[in-house]
Write an enzyme that holds these catalytic residues in place. Structure first.
Site, PDB file in Angstrom:
ATOM      1  N   PRO A   1     -32.760   1.909  12.245  1.00 34.23           N
ATOM      2  CA  PRO A   1     -31.497   2.695  13.106  1.00 34.23           C
ATOM      3  C   PRO A   1     -31.335   1.870  14.441  1.00 34.23           C
ATOM      4  O   PRO A   1     -30.230   2.005  14.689  1.00 34.23           O
ATOM      5  CB  PRO A   1     -32.196   3.994  13.360  1.00 34.23           C
ATOM      6  CG  PRO A   1     -33.365   4.276  12.372  1.00 34.23           C
ATOM      7  CD  PRO A   1     -33.777   3.053  11.775  1.00 34.23           C
ATOM      8  N   TYR A   2     -32.484   1.308  14.840  1.00 38.73           N
ATOM      9  CA  TYR A   2     -32.096   0.351  15.826  1.00 38.73           C
ATOM     10  C   TYR A   2     -31.382  -0.755  15.412  1.00 38.73           C
ATOM     11  O   TYR A   2     -30.338  -1.142  16.330  1.00 38.73           O
ATOM     12  CB  TYR A   2     -33.507  -0.051  16.606  1.00 38.73           C
ATOM     13  CG  TYR A   2     -33.456  -1.230  17.690  1.00 38.73           C
ATOM     14  CD1 TYR A   2     -33.333  -0.798  18.880  1.00 38.73           C
ATOM     15  CD2 TYR A   2     -33.965  -2.406  17.552  1.00 38.73           C
ATOM     16  CE1 TYR A   2     -33.162  -1.642  20.081  1.00 38.73           C
ATOM     17  CE2 TYR A   2     -34.041  -3.399  18.221  1.00 38.73           C
ATOM     18  CZ  TYR A   2     -33.278  -2.707  19.694  1.00 38.73           C
ATOM     19  OH  TYR A   2     -33.732  -4.016  20.636  1.00 38.73           O
ATOM     20  N   TYR A   3     -31.559  -1.433  14.475  1.00 39.91           N
ATOM     21  CA  TYR A   3     -31.007  -2.731  14.174  1.00 39.91           C
ATOM     22  C   TYR A   3     -29.521  -2.179  13.696  1.00 39.91           C
ATOM     23  O   TYR A   3     -28.370  -3.066  14.004  1.00 39.91           O
ATOM     24  CB  TYR A   3     -31.511  -3.308  12.905  1.00 39.91           C
ATOM     25  CG  TYR A   3     -32.610  -4.337  13.361  1.00 39.91           C
ATOM     26  CD1 TYR A   3     -32.198  -5.704  13.339  1.00 39.91           C
ATOM     27  CD2 TYR A   3     -33.926  -3.923  14.051  1.00 39.91           C
ATOM     28  CE1 TYR A   3     -32.984  -6.735  13.830  1.00 39.91           C
ATOM     29  CE2 TYR A   3     -34.499  -4.842  14.119  1.00 39.91           C
ATOM     30  CZ  TYR A   3     -34.300  -6.256  14.301  1.00 39.91           C
ATOM     31  OH  TYR A   3     -35.001  -7.294  14.754  1.00 39.91           O
TER      32      TYR A   3
END
Length: 215
Positions: A128-130
């Site tokens: 999700p961060y990427y």
């Protein structure tokens, strides 16, 4: 150049604030979201402004008025969930871009993450961060802004060396936060970083030389 620093209370952001506060050519306006953060900066003689990335584009634009550049070094932090990652790292970044375009700021530097541009290299537990970083970067590249996208490796809380490796694609590695901050400051008016994106790791090349050598 007057710089609005978004994410001024982060571990990298605090170092960028200090570097720009004492800079011979640039000045800084630190954007924070908590009154106590604002007060602490003002007590140090640093210009600060209260605004929230989960607020409106107009709020961010008002915070940026009178600035020549925006540095986006904000993040939701590892203690939050994917919802905050989307709201801050993606939508907050895009709001900052829209604010810059709204008031005519052209220079925009963003701190992304190592290999955000290559999906096949994304760690499973950080997807999700990427995703947030990837699409924020793509929005910036498709904007009319004069961008620089810095994709640092694993961030370490150790003293910087001033020596890095910078290239479009690097293998895994780490870098002191201090050297990321130094790189941010040096990209501001380094023409060879304009409209470029690159991975950044600890290395053996002085930062200024590494930036001038980017292809």
């Amino acid at each position: 150049m007057k710089v609005l620093l978004i994410g001024a209370n982060g571990k990298v952001g605090r170092q960028v604030v200090d570097m720009l506060h004492g800079h011979e050519r640039h000045t800084v306006r630190a954007m924070v979201r908590k009154p106590e953060q604002w007060e602490a900066l003002r007590n140090k003689g640093i210009e600060a402004v209260l605004a929230d990335l989960e607020g409106t584009v107009d709020e961010i634009a008002e915070a940026a008025k009178g600035c020549d550049a925006i540095v986006f070094s904000a993040g939701s932090g590892g203690h939050t969930g994917p919802d905050k990652t989307l709201l801050v790292d993606l939508d907050g970044a895009v709001k900052a871009m829209e604010a810059a375009e709204k008031i005519g700021i052209k220079r925009f530097v963003i701190v992304s993450t190592f290999q955000a541009h290559n999906r096949e290299n994304w760690p499973e537990d950080l997807k999700p961060y990427y995703v947030a970083k990837h699409y924020a970067d793509r929005m910036l590249m498709n904007s009319g802004l004069n961008y620089t996208i810095i994709r640092p490796g694993y961030l370490r809380d150790v003293k910087g060396t001033g020596l890095v490796t910078a290239a479009e694609n690097l293998k895994g590695g780490s870098i002191p936060r201090e050297d990321v901050a130094r790189t941010i400051v040096q990209t501001l008016d380094e023409p060879n970083t304009y409209r470029k994106a690159f991975d950044l790791m600890a290395g053996d090349t002085p930062i200024a030389e590494a930036l001038k050598s980017l292809r």
